[in-house]
Design a protein around this motif. Structure first.
Motif, short mmCIF file in Angstrom:
data_model
loop_
_atom_site.label_atom_id
_atom_site.label_comp_id
_atom_site.label_asym_id
_atom_site.label_seq_id
_atom_site.Cartn_x
_atom_site.Cartn_y
_atom_site.Cartn_z
N UNK A 1 -19.32 16.45 -21.10
CA UNK A 1 -20.69 16.09 -21.52
C UNK A 1 -21.37 15.10 -20.59
N UNK A 2 -20.57 14.34 -19.83
CA UNK A 2 -21.14 13.35 -18.92
C UNK A 2 -21.58 13.96 -17.58
N UNK A 3 -21.16 15.20 -17.34
CA UNK A 3 -21.45 15.84 -16.05
C UNK A 3 -22.82 16.52 -16.12
N UNK A 4 -23.87 15.73 -16.00
CA UNK A 4 -25.23 16.23 -16.16
C UNK A 4 -25.55 17.30 -15.13
N UNK A 5 -26.05 18.46 -15.58
CA UNK A 5 -26.50 19.47 -14.61
C UNK A 5 -27.71 18.98 -13.83
N UNK A 6 -27.87 19.51 -12.64
CA UNK A 6 -29.07 19.22 -11.86
C UNK A 6 -30.28 19.90 -12.51
N UNK A 7 -30.01 21.03 -13.18
CA UNK A 7 -31.10 21.72 -13.86
C UNK A 7 -30.56 22.75 -14.84
#
Length: 285
Positions: A117-123
């Motif tokens: 959940x911490x691995x935010x997508x770029x988009x």
């Protein structure tokens, strides 16, 4: 001449606006392309498809899941998001729709359990675009990840058959997304991934300049054929001659089957739920 492109000396050539879906439609059947993109008003379509309902709900739930605050990105939340967008459209009956809602919720539970959940997508659901000598390409990417110094195109799949590396390599849409990410975000991008939720598998391919150039060449060839057909229509060639049908098994599930005598004669119509894998209730009958 009708249909000819009027250009001033020294002006750049007008680019053909294209999406992966638009190009694929013409490549599959010029008649279907005409119905979808040329004829106005657009001819009536057949009934919606249950497998598209499943795919749309799963995609919407995953997009919304990443939009949640970090502490709410849980499996329970993913299921609730799915329930919130679920529709019974295209299913045989309410019972089948309920079974498939439960099945899709299970896919999501398993899938998000493997995500950080911490691995935010770029988009997510990001619109990207790129130009070639002849085309103005655009498309919407399910997810763009950051992996080290490069970006990765992620495409969700919910079909009955697991994706393969060859599918990832040969997908014109994924190649367009790579070009679009490179041009829109100005960062390196080569890898494409097909995340097949029902099987929990990932198919992948690393594009090269050569492989992308091959996809661009094929896309420009299709666009050139579209231009020829469009010009023929504008010059008075009968519509069914300018945009001929390509009858085959695919006519059984074409959206424009109700408007196409050639498709109706080619093969029987498929039921709107026929592309779903057999569920437990059906397998027992």
């Amino acid at each position: 001449m009708a249909g000819a492109q009027l250009e001033m000396p020294g002006m750049p050539q007008r680019l053909f606006p294209a999406t992966p879906s638009k190009l694929a439609t013409f490549a599959d059947c010029p008649r279907r392309y005409r119905y979808a993109y040329v004829d106005r008003p657009t001819p009536p379509k057949g009934p919606p498809w249950a497998h598209n309902t499943v795919g749309s709900a799963v995609h919407a739930a995953l997009r919304s899941w990443w939009e949640l605050p970090r502490d709410r990105r849980t499996a329970v939340a993913a299921r609730q998001l799915l329930y919130g967008v679920w529709s019974a459209t295209g299913f045989r009956d309410g019972g089948q729709a309920e079974r498939w809602r439960a099945r899709a919720a299970g896919w999501l539970t398993d899938y998000v359990a493997e995500l950080d959940p911490d691995d935010e997508p770029v988009g997510t659901e990001r619109q990207v675009a790129a130009t070639t000598q002849r085309l103005a390409l655009s498309g919407r990417v399910d997810r763009i990840d950051q992996r080290g110094d490069e970006l990765v195109v992620v495409d969700y799949k919910t079909g009955r058959v697991p994706s393969t590396d060859d599918e990832a390599r040969g997908s014109p849409a994924l190649a367009v997304y790579v070009l679009g990410v490179q041009r829109t975000l100005r960062r390196p991008c080569r890898r494409v991934e097909l995340h097949h939720l029902p099987s929990g598998t990932v198919a992948a391919f690393e594009h090269t300049e050569r492989s992308l150039a091959n996809h661009v060449r094929r896309a420009e060839d299709v666009a050139a054929d579209i231009a020829v057909a469009t010009t023929a229509l504008e010059d008075g060639v009968p519509p069914d001659e300018a945009f001929p049908a390509v009858p085959g098994r695919q006519c059984g599930w074409c959206d424009f089957r109700p408007s196409c005598p050639a498709g109706q004669a080619a093969t029987p119509a498929r039921e709107p739920w026929s592309f779903l894998a057999a569920d437990d209730d059906e397998a027992a009958t």
